[in-house]
Scaffold this motif. Structure first.
Motif, PDB file in Angstrom:
ATOM      1  N   ASN A  99       0.863  -1.184   0.000  1.00 28.83           N
ATOM      2  CA  ASN A  99       0.000   0.000   0.000  1.00 28.83           C
ATOM      3  C   ASN A  99       0.900   1.234   0.000  1.00 28.83           C
ATOM      4  O   ASN A  99       1.640   1.472   0.959  1.00 28.83           O
ATOM      5  N   LEU A 100       0.848   2.014  -1.061  1.00 24.43           N
ATOM      6  CA  LEU A 100       1.749   3.155  -1.202  1.00 24.43           C
ATOM      7  C   LEU A 100       1.285   4.395  -0.449  1.00 24.43           C
ATOM      8  O   LEU A 100       2.020   5.378  -0.388  1.00 24.43           O
ATOM      9  N   ALA A 101       0.092   4.361   0.133  1.00 26.13           N
ATOM     10  CA  ALA A 101      -0.451   5.563   0.771  1.00 26.13           C
ATOM     11  C   ALA A 101      -0.123   5.667   2.253  1.00 26.13           C
ATOM     12  O   ALA A 101      -0.466   6.667   2.873  1.00 26.13           O
ATOM     13  N   ASP A 102       0.516   4.667   2.833  1.00 23.97           N
ATOM     14  CA  ASP A 102       0.820   4.694   4.267  1.00 23.97           C
ATOM     15  C   ASP A 102       2.087   5.503   4.494  1.00 23.97           C
ATOM     16  O   ASP A 102       3.190   5.070   4.190  1.00 23.97           O
ATOM     17  N   ARG A 103       1.925   6.704   5.047  1.00 24.65           N
ATOM     18  CA  ARG A 103       3.070   7.610   5.216  1.00 24.65           C
ATOM     19  C   ARG A 103       4.020   7.158   6.317  1.00 24.65           C
ATOM     20  O   ARG A 103       5.124   7.672   6.427  1.00 24.65           O
ATOM     21  N   SER A 104       3.612   6.217   7.155  1.00 23.68           N
ATOM     22  CA  SER A 104       4.463   5.785   8.262  1.00 23.68           C
ATOM     23  C   SER A 104       5.525   4.786   7.816  1.00 23.68           C
ATOM     24  O   SER A 104       6.398   4.424   8.593  1.00 23.68           O
ATOM     25  N   LEU A 105       5.450   4.321   6.551  1.00 20.69           N
ATOM     26  CA  LEU A 105       6.337   3.260   6.101  1.00 20.69           C
ATOM     27  C   LEU A 105       7.553   3.815   5.383  1.00 20.69           C
ATOM     28  O   LEU A 105       7.466   4.730   4.571  1.00 20.69           O
ATOM     29  N   ALA A 106       8.723   3.217   5.686  1.00 22.45           N
ATOM     30  CA  ALA A 106       9.949   3.599   4.998  1.00 22.45           C
ATOM     31  C   ALA A 106      10.031   2.884   3.653  1.00 22.45           C
ATOM     32  O   ALA A 106       9.404   1.842   3.460  1.00 22.45           O
ATOM     33  N   PRO A 107      10.792   3.430   2.705  1.00 25.65           N
ATOM     34  CA  PRO A 107      10.961   2.733   1.423  1.00 25.65           C
ATOM     35  C   PRO A 107      11.606   1.363   1.633  1.00 25.65           C
ATOM     36  O   PRO A 107      12.311   1.124   2.607  1.00 25.65           O
ATOM     37  N   LEU A 108      11.360   0.472   0.690  1.00 22.39           N
ATOM     38  CA  LEU A 108      11.930  -0.867   0.774  1.00 22.39           C
ATOM     39  C   LEU A 108      13.448  -0.811   0.686  1.00 22.39           C
ATOM     40  O   LEU A 108      14.018   0.016  -0.024  1.00 22.39           O
ATOM     41  N   ASP A 109      14.091  -1.716   1.397  1.00 18.92           N
ATOM     42  CA  ASP A 109      15.528  -1.901   1.293  1.00 18.92           C
ATOM     43  C   ASP A 109      15.887  -2.190  -0.176  1.00 18.92           C
ATOM     44  O   ASP A 109      15.265  -3.024  -0.825  1.00 18.92           O
ATOM     45  N   TYR A 110      16.902  -1.506  -0.706  1.00 23.45           N
ATOM     46  CA  TYR A 110      17.237  -1.666  -2.124  1.00 23.45           C
ATOM     47  C   TYR A 110      17.702  -3.078  -2.445  1.00 23.45           C
ATOM     48  O   TYR A 110      17.493  -3.580  -3.553  1.00 23.45           O
ATOM     49  N   ALA A 111      18.346  -3.744  -1.483  1.00 26.25           N
ATOM     50  CA  ALA A 111      18.778  -5.124  -1.725  1.00 26.25           C
ATOM     51  C   ALA A 111      17.587  -6.036  -1.941  1.00 26.25           C
ATOM     52  O   ALA A 111      17.637  -6.970  -2.744  1.00 26.25           O
ATOM     53  N   LEU A 112      16.495  -5.749  -1.228  1.00 27.45           N
ATOM     54  CA  LEU A 112      15.279  -6.537  -1.425  1.00 27.45           C
ATOM     55  C   LEU A 112      14.547  -6.099  -2.686  1.00 27.45           C
ATOM     56  O   LEU A 112      14.051  -6.926  -3.454  1.00 27.45           O
ATOM     57  N   ARG A 113      14.522  -4.802  -2.919  1.00 28.62           N
ATOM     58  CA  ARG A 113      13.788  -4.267  -4.068  1.00 28.62           C
ATOM     59  C   ARG A 113      14.286  -4.857  -5.379  1.00 28.62           C
ATOM     60  O   ARG A 113      13.492  -5.162  -6.271  1.00 28.62           O
ATOM     61  N   ARG A 114      15.586  -5.048  -5.528  1.00 29.43           N
ATOM     62  CA  ARG A 114      16.087  -5.513  -6.817  1.00 29.43           C
ATOM     63  C   ARG A 114      15.853  -7.009  -7.042  1.00 29.43           C
ATOM     64  O   ARG A 114      16.174  -7.533  -8.090  1.00 29.43           O
ATOM     65  N   ARG A 115      15.259  -7.676  -6.061  1.00 25.70           N
ATOM     66  CA  ARG A 115      14.942  -9.097  -6.229  1.00 25.70           C
ATOM     67  C   ARG A 115      13.480  -9.333  -6.612  1.00 25.70           C
ATOM     68  O   ARG A 115      13.063 -10.473  -6.756  1.00 25.70           O
ATOM     69  N   PHE A 116      12.730  -8.264  -6.748  1.00 30.73           N
ATOM     70  CA  PHE A 116      11.327  -8.372  -7.117  1.00 30.73           C
ATOM     71  C   PHE A 116      11.057  -7.591  -8.399  1.00 30.73           C
ATOM     72  O   PHE A 116      11.718  -6.588  -8.686  1.00 30.73           O
TER      73      PHE A 116
END
Length: 270
Positions: free
Chosen positions: A144-161
């Protein structure tokens, strides 16, 4: 999904991300086979010990080493290598994903699957068989991209999806869906027109943007009787959408009130 084996469906709230994740799995399985689909929801207190492996209390109150959802799921999939298995992770970015996944960051990669890339889990005693993610395991997460309390995904994880963005759908498919369920055309017109206008306002707001648009899933359970359609729409707008707008423009109450008035004024009575 077939190319990367790991897919994330992301978008504003109410865009059917979890709904679609489950149906993508069923489509690939060719059946609604619950034995080959596992759903887990991440949250702030969810841990590596819950997901992979760790010491947790048993029925007698004693701590012992227990496998988490992932390990149990991969063991099931490994015993049935010719058929796909799907792990669905709802609200993936609500958890501390780098901590929850641990060494899975390596094992998730499409070319790091299978026993040749197995690793020993940190909690496993010496001599325990190493862990690997079978090649027939697919992971579908939702964000859910609308939750302002959340930090961006770790880039190491992001590049695996691989990432696929879902958007609100207030166009012809929704119109056809509602019409097939006998919602009067005037109600459908009011619904789609007002939500298009509201979403344009939200998308154009520099403090909000497209990630905060209203999704169509609020309106995917119309009443059985056409005479109830007007009240159904009114209640959703009054009790679900309008309070959300108050939160969106918490520091601009006049703007929230203006948008609520535009949303609710002149609704059809039947």
């Amino acid at each position: 999904m077939r190319r990367r084996r790991n897919l994330i469906l992301q978008g504003p709230p109410g865009t059917g991300k979890t709904f679609l994740a489950r149906r993508l799995a069923w489509l690939e399985l060719g059946a609604t086979d619950a034995a080959r689909v596992e759903l887990v929801q991440f949250h702030p207190s969810y841990s590596y010990e819950d997901f992979v492996q760790g010491f947790r209390p048993d029925a007698h109150g004693q701590f012992r080493l227990q496998d988490g959802i992932l390990v149990n799921f991969c063991q099931r999939a490994g015993q049935d290598p010719k058929r796909p298995y799907f792990l669905l992770i709802d609200e993936l970015n609500r958890g501390h994903v780098a901590r929850i996944f641990g060494e899975l960051l390596l094992l998730l990669e499409a070319d790091k699957r299978g026993p040749a890339h197995a690793v020993r889990l940190p909690y496993s005693p010496a001599g325990s068989p190493p862990f690997f993610v079978p090649e027939n395991v697919y992971v579908i997460g939702t964000m859910n991209l609308a939750d302002r309390s959340l930090a961006p995904l770790d880039y190491a994880l992001r590049r695996r999806f691989a990432f696929v963005r879902l958007a609100p759908g207030f166009d012809e498919p929704l119109r056809q869906f509602l019409a097939a369920r006998h919602v009067p055309s005037a109600i459908i017109q009011q619904l789609t027109t007002r939500l298009h206008q509201l979403n344009q306002t939200i998308a154009d707001d520099p403090d909000l943007g497209p990630d905060f648009c209203i999704g169509h899933s609020y309106f995917c359970q119309p009443p059985a009787s056409p005479v109830e359609a007007a009240n159904w729409l009114r209640l959703i707008l009054e009790q679900e959408i309008a309070p959300l707008l108050t939160d969106y423009w918490l520091d601009q109450p006049a703007k929230a009130a203006q948008q609520q008035k535009k949303l609710l004024s002149g609704l059809l009575d039947g």
